[in-house]
Design an enzyme around this catalytic site. Structure first.
Site, PDB file in Angstrom:
ATOM      1  N   LYS A 184      58.390 104.970  56.592  1.00  0.00           N
ATOM      2  CA  LYS A 184      58.869 105.360  57.920  1.00  0.00           C
ATOM      3  C   LYS A 184      57.735 105.989  58.745  1.00  0.00           C
ATOM      4  O   LYS A 184      56.655 106.244  58.219  1.00  0.00           O
ATOM      5  CB  LYS A 184      60.059 106.314  57.774  1.00  0.00           C
ATOM      6  CG  LYS A 184      61.227 105.713  56.969  1.00  0.00           C
ATOM      7  CD  LYS A 184      61.968 104.604  57.703  1.00  0.00           C
ATOM      8  CE  LYS A 184      62.700 103.628  56.810  1.00  0.00           C
ATOM      9  NZ  LYS A 184      63.883 104.087  56.153  1.00  0.00           N
TER      10      LYS A 184
HETATM   11  C1  LIG Z   1      65.190 103.679  55.483  1.00  0.00           C
HETATM   12  C2  LIG Z   1      66.528 103.492  56.102  1.00  0.00           C
HETATM   13  C3  LIG Z   1      67.677 104.167  55.637  1.00  0.00           C
HETATM   14  C4  LIG Z   1      67.716 104.953  54.363  1.00  0.00           C
HETATM   15  O1  LIG Z   1      66.852 105.979  54.250  1.00  0.00           O
HETATM   16  P1  LIG Z   1      66.401 106.514  52.799  1.00  0.00           P
HETATM   17  O2  LIG Z   1      65.625 107.730  53.143  1.00  0.00           O
HETATM   18  O3  LIG Z   1      65.583 105.445  52.164  1.00  0.00           O
HETATM   19  O4  LIG Z   1      67.643 106.830  52.033  1.00  0.00           O
HETATM   20  C5  LIG Z   1      68.862 104.009  56.345  1.00  0.00           C
HETATM   21  N1  LIG Z   1      68.936 103.206  57.414  1.00  0.00           N
HETATM   22  C6  LIG Z   1      67.871 102.518  57.871  1.00  0.00           C
HETATM   23  C7  LIG Z   1      68.020 101.661  59.077  1.00  0.00           C
HETATM   24  C8  LIG Z   1      66.644 102.628  57.216  1.00  0.00           C
HETATM   25  O5  LIG Z   1      65.597 101.917  57.670  1.00  0.00           O
END
Ligand SMILES: *Cc1c(COP(=O)(O)O)cnc(C)c1O
Length: 383
Positions: A184
């Site tokens: 991210k």
């Molecule tokens: C990465 C992501 C998540 C989940 O996040 P985690 O921290 O991996 O649990 C949820 N929704 C979207 C759209 C994502 O890209």
């Protein structure tokens, strides 16, 4: 495999290393002052009353669904063109995810019109997801939610630093959920944040994060409390001080990261339009400011995505798909779309989208190499 250009890359330096060491030396590893400092910095950055750091983005979404009091029998309208966690979080509560379409191949965000079509007396909430950081049409969703008494939960996993009309994504709905997973825009390895302006929701979310308890280890350590009651079926969705310290260091760099990402997207867009005019580059008319989490393109109809991605791979360039639509997964067999064809644009995007590499450390030369490889991988098929 060694990629010449990977899909994503983290940007860690001495700041993150020093932050971790300082926590280790403090000998206080979880539920402490660094986590609170991280939350306060986040509150200030997005402009929200309350932020709670949590174990990951999925935990944030689950807590939001619990705070919205979702129950079996309730329906929640969600996009199908998103990561599976968006819909899983609804199912953890026993409520039913109902999939709505995106706007078009140029706008991969959830369509307010399509959401409105799917509202029934059972609909309790909508989860919007700002695809690639591109803000959804929140004024339209707010109107729909007010008219139909729906709760809005935002999946802001792509959207840390995105805003619309000067207001951060995450603060438009009732509860905002962020992820700091390693790919991210800012990362703590695993981590997340849930935000709200509502004091009562915040109290509930705080308890849910830590077993439904009324006081915390930190309060007891500071001599503020001796005992506690358990008033909710809570979870252990806490983050630790080590990750919170990394998060603080990353937050300081985030505005620069996002600026660089937006610059790279503009380079990509200009070069791709020139070199590969057959491609659709979504979000040509952006709403607000994007955190530029992804660089999606839509291949011309009839081009084999498999062959295109193989072509990129043979040139050392990693690509990906965002996303295989959720309703096509085996575990979602029982959650089929309400009507045939209702997810038309989702299915088109789901079969034609390719995500190109994007991360702050990319150089202009890297972007040009990707763009040339795109043109070559397309031409192989067209000629
Ligand atoms: C990465 C992501 C998540 C989940 O996040 P985690 O921290 O991996 O649990 C949820 N929704 C979207 C759209 C994502 O890209």
């Amino acid at each position: 495999m060694e990629w010449k250009i990977p899909l994503a890359d983290i940007d860690f330096g001495v700041e993150e290393q020093e932050a971790v060491l300082s926590v280790l030396n403090s000998r206080w590893l979880t539920m402490g002052g660094v986590t609170r400092e991280f939350e306060q910095a986040f509150e200030e950055y997005v402009g929200v009353k309350h932020a709670l750091a949590v174990a990951n983005g999925t935990a944030a979404l689950h807590m939001a669904c619990l705070a919205a009091d979702l129950q079996p029998g309730d329906e929640v309208i969600v996009p199908a063109l998103t990561f599976v966690a968006t819909a899983n979080a609804v199912r953890y509560t026993g409520a039913t995810p109902v999939f709505a379409d995106i706007v078009s191949l140029d706008d991969l965000d959830l369509s307010p019109d399509q959401v409105e079509l799917l509202i029934t007396p059972r609909t309790k909430a909508v989860i919007v997801m700002h695809y690639g950081g591109n803000p959804c049409d929140m004024p339209a969703f707010k109107r729909i939610a007010e008219k139909n008494h729906l709760i809005i939960i935002e999946d802001d996993a792509h959207a840390v630093g995105s805003s619309f009309e000067g207001r951060a994504m995450g603060t438009w709905g009732d509860i905002g959920c962020y992820s700091f997973f390693s790919n991210k825009n800012m990362t703590t390895g695993e981590g997340g944040m849930v935000v709200t302006n509502d004091d009562a929701e915040f109290e509930r979310l705080s308890r849910l994060r830590s077993h439904g308890m009324t006081t915390l280890t930190w309060d007891r350590h500071r001599g503020h409390a001796w005992s506690y009651d358990v008033v909710d079926l809570g979870y252990n969705y806490r983050i630790d001080e080590i990750r919170a310290a990394i998060g603080l260091a990353q937050m300081r760099k985030l505005p620069g990261f996002n600026m660089r990402r937006r610059f790279l997207v503009s380079l990509y867009t200009e070069a791709l339009r020139k070199n590969s005019p057959g491609l659709i580059i979504p979000f040509s008319n952006p709403r607000g400011i994007s955190a530029a989490h992804l660089m999606p393109v839509i291949l011309p109809a009839g081009v084999s995505r498999h062959d295109f991605m193989e072509g990129m791979k043979s040139r050392g360039i990693q690509t990906s798909i965002h996303y295989p639509p959720i309703h096509t997964f085996s575990a979602y067999r029982d959650f089929i779309p309400r009507l045939d064809g209702i997810l038309h644009w989702t299915e088109e995007a789901g079969s034609r989208e390719v995500t190109l590499p994007l991360y702050p450390g990319m150089s202009e030369t890297d972007v040009n190499l990707v763009v040339e490889s795109v043109a070559e991988s397309l031409n192989l098929q067209i000629s």
